[in-house]
Write a protein that holds these residues in place. Structure first.
Motif, short mmCIF file in Angstrom:
data_model
loop_
_atom_site.label_atom_id
_atom_site.label_comp_id
_atom_site.label_asym_id
_atom_site.label_seq_id
_atom_site.Cartn_x
_atom_site.Cartn_y
_atom_site.Cartn_z
N THR A 256 -54.17 -96.65 32.37
CA THR A 256 -54.04 -95.20 32.45
C THR A 256 -53.59 -94.81 33.85
O THR A 256 -54.13 -95.28 34.84
CB THR A 256 -55.39 -94.51 32.15
N ARG A 257 -52.59 -93.95 33.91
CA ARG A 257 -52.12 -93.42 35.19
C ARG A 257 -52.25 -91.90 35.15
O ARG A 257 -51.87 -91.27 34.18
CB ARG A 257 -50.65 -93.83 35.45
N LEU A 258 -52.77 -91.34 36.24
CA LEU A 258 -52.99 -89.90 36.31
C LEU A 258 -52.14 -89.30 37.42
O LEU A 258 -51.80 -89.96 38.39
CB LEU A 258 -54.46 -89.60 36.58
N ASP A 259 -51.82 -88.01 37.27
CA ASP A 259 -51.01 -87.34 38.28
C ASP A 259 -51.86 -86.58 39.29
O ASP A 259 -51.35 -85.94 40.19
CB ASP A 259 -50.00 -86.39 37.63
N ARG A 260 -53.19 -86.62 39.13
CA ARG A 260 -54.06 -85.95 40.11
C ARG A 260 -54.06 -86.76 41.41
O ARG A 260 -54.04 -87.98 41.39
CB ARG A 260 -55.48 -85.82 39.58
N TYR A 261 -54.15 -86.06 42.53
CA TYR A 261 -54.13 -86.76 43.82
C TYR A 261 -55.16 -86.10 44.73
O TYR A 261 -54.87 -85.15 45.44
CB TYR A 261 -52.73 -86.70 44.45
N TYR A 262 -56.39 -86.60 44.68
CA TYR A 262 -57.47 -86.10 45.51
C TYR A 262 -58.02 -87.24 46.35
O TYR A 262 -58.86 -88.01 45.89
CB TYR A 262 -58.59 -85.50 44.65
N PRO A 263 -57.55 -87.42 47.58
CA PRO A 263 -58.01 -88.55 48.39
C PRO A 263 -59.48 -88.43 48.74
O PRO A 263 -60.09 -87.35 48.65
CB PRO A 263 -57.14 -88.44 49.66
N PHE A 264 -60.05 -89.58 49.12
CA PHE A 264 -61.42 -89.57 49.61
C PHE A 264 -61.51 -88.76 50.91
O PHE A 264 -60.50 -88.39 51.50
CB PHE A 264 -61.91 -91.00 49.85
N SER A 265 -62.72 -88.55 51.36
CA SER A 265 -62.99 -87.73 52.54
C SER A 265 -62.16 -88.15 53.75
O SER A 265 -61.81 -89.31 53.93
CB SER A 265 -64.48 -87.81 52.88
N LYS A 266 -61.87 -87.17 54.62
CA LYS A 266 -61.08 -87.42 55.82
C LYS A 266 -61.86 -88.06 56.96
O LYS A 266 -61.30 -88.36 58.00
CB LYS A 266 -60.49 -86.09 56.33
N ASP A 267 -63.17 -88.25 56.80
CA ASP A 267 -63.98 -88.69 57.94
C ASP A 267 -63.85 -90.19 58.23
O ASP A 267 -64.57 -90.72 59.08
CB ASP A 267 -65.46 -88.33 57.73
#
Length: 256
Positions: free
Chosen positions: A24-35
């Motif tokens: 499964t491939r998704l088009d959502r792009y929410y990276p992990f935290s910037k810290d």
């Protein structure tokens, strides 16, 4: 018992679970935290049979970027925990007991951009074990591969065990970014342990060591592991608890 490789996904904004088949491939792009930190919990949760499993999960899993569970079911309590902490849950069912499906489950604070379920049937009891590959975006533009595995247990020799690890190792070796490979590896024999270390070395992975090593073991061999590459290990510990027959592994990484 389900016969296809499939996974269930539940997220904080959905009332019902999605059922996804195959890759499964998704088009959502929410990276992990910037810290620049990545906090991980790995735990065989023993089918949530102990009364205090949820309290341990709430105390030690509430701020984790990744929670890799084995023998988990998507109970109302677990789904509620996931939604309250804005975690995306992916589960690959392995066995069904009284209409409840148990298997590996990965909870993450980011949507996976790729997922791949695995399911291996043990030769004697005909019970299955599952594994899951998920890939997540990092803020430095790299892609993190996470492998959550519950290795086959009852088998003569290491043929089925080798096939399960090898099927996953091919994906890991073709991935150019950082990797976390963790779970319950059922390394209860010297041959299994040797095979696991052989494959992880081929994949370029390092094992996480624990100073106070109270991982569940059999014949002095630990069963639960965390392997990694492309990340910097900052902290590792084993939490002693009676909330399962396995102790949770808590690991902190630095992305760069």
């Amino acid at each position: 018992m389900a016969q296809k490789n499939h996974l269930f996904r539940f997220a904080s904004h959905k009332n019902n679970r999605e059922t996804l088949y195959g890759e499964t491939r998704l088009d959502r792009y929410y990276p992990f935290s910037k810290d620049n930190r990545l906090t991980v919990m790995v735990w065989n949760i023993y089918k949530q049979q102990k009364l205090n499993w949820l309290s341990i999960l709430k105390e030690y899993g509430k701020d984790r970027d990744l929670i890799l569970l084995q023998e988990a079911k998507a109970s109302d309590e677990l789904v509620k925990f996931s939604k309250e902490h804005f975690l995306v849950g992916d589960q690959v069912p392995a066995i069904e007991i009284t209409k409840d499906a148990y298997g590996v489950m990965t909870l993450a604070s980011s949507y996976p951009v790729y997922s791949r379920p695995f399911r291996t049937v043990e030769p004697f009891l005909r019970l299955a074990k599952s594994a899951l590959i998920t890939i997540y975006p990092l803020y430095d533009k790299r892609l993190l591969m996470v492998v959550n595995i519950h290795s086959v247990n009852f088998s003569l020799g290491v043929k089925i065990y080798r096939e399960q690890i090898q099927s996953i190792s091919e994906h890991v070796m073709n991935h150019n970014g950082p990797v976390i490979f963790a779970g319950d590896f059922n390394t209860w024999s010297r041959k299994r342990l040797h095979l696991l270390y052989l494959f992880t070395r081929r994949m370029g992975l390092k094992p996480v060591s624990f100073d106070n090593d109270c991982r569940k073991s059999f014949l002095n061999s630990p069963l639960d592991f965390v392997f990694y590459r492309g990340l910097i290990l900052e902290k590792s510990e084993v939490l002693q608890t009676d909330a399962s027959d396995h102790n949770p592994l808590l690991v902190n990484f630095r992305v760069r």
